[in-house]
Design a protein around this motif. Structure first.
Motif, PDB file in Angstrom:
ATOM      1  N   ASP A 166     -20.682  -5.768  41.115  1.00 43.53           N
ATOM      2  CA  ASP A 166     -19.630  -6.575  41.714  1.00 43.53           C
ATOM      3  C   ASP A 166     -18.275  -6.351  41.037  1.00 43.53           C
ATOM      4  O   ASP A 166     -17.334  -7.114  41.236  1.00 43.53           O
ATOM      5  CB  ASP A 166     -19.990  -8.058  41.655  1.00 43.53           C
ATOM      6  N   ASN A 168     -15.612 -13.571  46.178  1.00 43.78           N
ATOM      7  CA  ASN A 168     -16.680 -14.559  46.265  1.00 43.78           C
ATOM      8  C   ASN A 168     -16.561 -15.315  47.583  1.00 43.78           C
ATOM      9  O   ASN A 168     -15.641 -16.111  47.772  1.00 43.78           O
ATOM     10  CB  ASN A 168     -16.570 -15.521  45.080  1.00 43.78           C
ATOM     11  N   THR A 173     -13.340  -8.448  40.448  1.00 42.18           N
ATOM     12  CA  THR A 173     -14.683  -8.605  41.001  1.00 42.18           C
ATOM     13  C   THR A 173     -14.595  -8.693  42.515  1.00 42.18           C
ATOM     14  O   THR A 173     -13.542  -9.020  43.072  1.00 42.18           O
ATOM     15  CB  THR A 173     -15.376  -9.862  40.457  1.00 42.18           C
ATOM     16  N   LEU A 174     -15.702  -8.374  43.169  1.00 37.39           N
ATOM     17  CA  LEU A 174     -15.747  -8.511  44.619  1.00 37.39           C
ATOM     18  C   LEU A 174     -15.475  -9.959  45.006  1.00 37.39           C
ATOM     19  O   LEU A 174     -15.834 -10.895  44.288  1.00 37.39           O
ATOM     20  CB  LEU A 174     -17.122  -8.075  45.143  1.00 37.39           C
TER      21      LEU A 174
END
Length: 292
Positions: free
Chosen positions: A283, A31, A28-29
């Motif tokens: 994402d 955070n 995921t991108l």
């Protein structure tokens, strides 16, 4: 397949999350939340192993932009790390345990010596005790080891109960002794570093004005001062190792990877992707396709 505690615990928590992370290798991108638990945890470990400057540098370098909220989290690290280090003995950090089937890292491994009471307990339980002529020398192939260690694992968390019930340190002891003949883990400790989860106060019906950043940080430090760093010992339980090995078997044999919705979904990186059956993937970072 070489496994780790986190890999198997992920499958136990949610087989579908395990599939996405370890089999499909979806990422995921990043955070950018200033309280990103993974970033803070790594920074804390670095600070304990090295120093505060290294911890803060590592924390800041993880983010593309630094704002007041990031500075506040760095301030907490600057306050906590010296206090943690003052409580810990000297030892070796990030000790790798590895077999063909398991890999893990011990946060801190400290050489130690048995007390007289502990030596007596070992000798009294030894079937060779009555005929032994070396039981007071500190060396005995039947009941003693060449070297003993205490094992410490750091947790930047207030969720103490769940960690105390986990199998992690039991596994580290088992696999360390398995791969290091003549060496034994004497004591297992979790080091719980308290988190401050206060939020800045904004103007409302009962609050006539916004809280300044200075006031907020002062309140955060007061909150940390009211908490304590806890070093909790756990007793080794072979049943924890057996349960882990059974969980590993179930993981390896799984072919369905069923979703397991719980309240923990709110903290899952794949929440939107999962709940939309893959329709929301803004994402998600897919693995690069390999071309022959």
């Amino acid at each position: 397949m070489q496994v780790s505690y986190s890999r198997i615990s992920t499958h136990k928590k949610c087989p579908y999350q395990y599939k996405l992370r370890y089999l499909d290798k979806l990422q995921t991108l990043f955070n950018c939340d200033p309280q990103n638990a993974l970033v803070l945890g790594h920074a804390l470990h670095t600070g304990i192993e090295k120093d505060v400057t290294a911890a803060v540098d590592e924390y800041y370098s993880a983010y593309p932009i630094i704002d007041d909220a990031h500075v506040t989290e760095a301030m907490k690290l600057e306050y906590l790390i010296p206090k943690v280090k003052a409580l810990l003995p000297n030892g070796k950090h990030e000790v790798k345990i590895e077999t063909d089937d398991f890999v893990g890292f011990i946060d801190l491994l400290v050489p130690t010596q048995l007390t007289l009471e502990e030596r007596d307990e070992i000798c009294n339980a030894c079937e060779k005790y009555d005929s032994c002529e070396t039981c007071t020398s500190g060396h005995c192939e039947y009941g003693k080891y060449e070297q003993y260690y205490d094992l410490y694992d750091f947790k930047y968390s207030n969720n103490i109960d769940s960690y105390m019930e986990s199998a992690q340190l039991h596994l580290y002891k088992y696999f360390f002794e398995l791969t290091n003949p003549g060496k034994r883990i004497r004591n297992l400790y979790f080091v719980f570093v308290p988190k401050c989860n206060l939020r800045i106060k904004y103007k409302n019906k009962t609050n006539p004005r916004d809280e300044t950043i200075y006031e907020f940080r002062k309140r955060c430090l007061e909150d940390l001062e009211s908490k304590e760093i806890r070093i909790e010992q756990i007793q080794y339980d072979t049943n924890k190792v057996i349960e882990y090995l059974m969980a590993t078997k179930h993981c390896v044999e799984d072919t369905e990877y069923i979703k397991n919705p719980t309240r923990l979904c709110d903290w899952c990186d794949y929440k939107d992707y999962c709940q939309s059956d893959g329709k929301i993937d803004y994402d998600i970072v897919y693995p690069e396709e390999k071309h022959e």
